[in-house]
Enzyme design. Sequence first.
Site, PDB file in Angstrom:
ATOM      1  N   HIS A 228       0.875  -1.089  -0.001  1.00  0.00           N
ATOM      2  CA  HIS A 228       0.134  -0.054   0.014  1.00  0.00           C
ATOM      3  C   HIS A 228       0.862   1.283   0.014  1.00  0.00           C
ATOM      4  O   HIS A 228       1.796   1.433   0.963  1.00  0.00           O
ATOM      5  CB  HIS A 228      -0.791   0.025   1.330  1.00  0.00           C
ATOM      6  N   CYS A 229       0.614   2.125  -1.183  1.00  0.00           N
ATOM      7  CA  CYS A 229       1.796   3.314  -1.276  1.00  0.00           C
ATOM      8  C   CYS A 229       1.092   4.293  -0.693  1.00  0.00           C
ATOM      9  O   CYS A 229      -0.070   4.745  -1.368  1.00  0.00           O
ATOM     10  CB  CYS A 229       2.126   3.352  -2.817  1.00  0.00           C
ATOM     11  N   PRO A 230       1.290   5.061   0.160  1.00  0.00           N
ATOM     12  CA  PRO A 230       0.852   6.482   0.661  1.00  0.00           C
ATOM     13  C   PRO A 230       0.874   7.562  -0.428  1.00  0.00           C
ATOM     14  O   PRO A 230       0.155   8.435  -0.389  1.00  0.00           O
ATOM     15  CB  PRO A 230       1.568   6.845   1.906  1.00  0.00           C
ATOM     16  N   ASN A 233      -1.890   6.837  -2.426  1.00  0.00           N
ATOM     17  CA  ASN A 233      -2.844   6.812  -1.623  1.00  0.00           C
ATOM     18  C   ASN A 233      -4.064   5.819  -2.055  1.00  0.00           C
ATOM     19  O   ASN A 233      -5.109   5.607  -2.307  1.00  0.00           O
ATOM     20  CB  ASN A 233      -4.002   8.173  -1.740  1.00  0.00           C
ATOM     21  N   ASN A 234      -3.173   4.537  -2.517  1.00  0.00           N
ATOM     22  CA  ASN A 234      -3.827   3.389  -2.918  1.00  0.00           C
ATOM     23  C   ASN A 234      -3.011   2.103  -2.786  1.00  0.00           C
ATOM     24  O   ASN A 234      -1.874   2.469  -2.726  1.00  0.00           O
ATOM     25  CB  ASN A 234      -4.354   3.736  -4.269  1.00  0.00           C
TER      26      ASN A 234
END
Length: 391
Positions: A228-230, A233-234
């Site tokens: 999950h990549c901040p 945001n997904n």
Amino acid sequence: FSSQQQQQDPYRNNHPRHHHQQYPYANQAIDIEDGTSSSGSASTNGSHNNNNHSNNHNENGKDRRSWTRKVVGTLNQELQNSAYKVLPPVEDEDTYEDVFNDQPWNWTFGTKEDDGVWMNQTDRAGTIMAAMVWILILYSIGTMMVLVQQGHLPMYTACLYATVATMALASHAKTTFTDPGAVSCSAVPLVTKNVKFHPMCSICQSYKPKYAHHCRICNRCITRMDHHCPWMNNCVGAGNLKHFTLFLAYTWLGSGMALTIFGINYFFCAAEHCEFTVLEIQLVRAMSGISLCAWMFTSSMLMSVIYGMITGVGTIDRLKKKATNTWHLSDEEGIPFYDVFGSGPFYTWFLPTDPFFADYDRVMGYATTQRLLREQSMEARKRQSESRAEI
């Protein structure tokens, strides 16, 4: 499922098409008679289409729809016709094209299965970090335009940089607002040999495909989830790995271009047009620092993504194997490039467009009962047509 189909929009067949392999267990997986399933599906769609036609036109044949609906309908039809031009033809007899769009059309934002637009709204930090990416890239484009306006850089250099930066922004938007591969509640396993049990997600209460993980932020199981990549945001999964890879590549390329341009200007240019004002010096210094950090970060992430494609082990699985010291027991196979960038024309690999998968179920790791019902009805109609031909 017939009652569910009655509520669906009959004009929902403009979804990007995917090829599917016919499964021999389709008739056994769902206990529905072929004739009943085929006729019921046809009568449902037919009655729905006739009702819409009568509602949109009066007895004189005049279209009673508003001008906005007419424009949307025309654009929808044009997009549908143009989308088919880039798809490869079906040559295998065991392969067919499923043109039915079973995606939700609700004008809602979220990560639930009935949300029409995929967007993570629960992670406030991720929303801020994703907005920061846009601010920094737009700042870099503005700095380049200022340098061109003051005569420090040629126009074609700034245009080339702006093009690369725009592609990075488009890839970022596609990564953020694309379903990363959320597992449907109606997911069923594929036919596999020597499999005695199938895992279930204790939170989603549904089938959990191999290499899928449950994301606590998106609150969905993601097929072939990498992490999950901040900054996006997904989650990054099978559905948006292409867009994420393109974003890293274009950001890496744009950062390298900016560092090269500023380096040449600082070390090798002694002309008068290479001298910056105090404000321009501060702008270039800030952009140089941003470009250097972005280039190092994307270099590391690109190596991680490419390593995951070669080994078939994502970031989460790789960390788990290292923590449990089970890396030597890995039996994963590498991910083919066409399972990431699609089987369409080669030029589409470099564009932030949705990939076309030759076997969508195999890439996602599961099938759905709705698609198996459509396949069952298709086979029933095919057998009926063959029997009529013999008669």
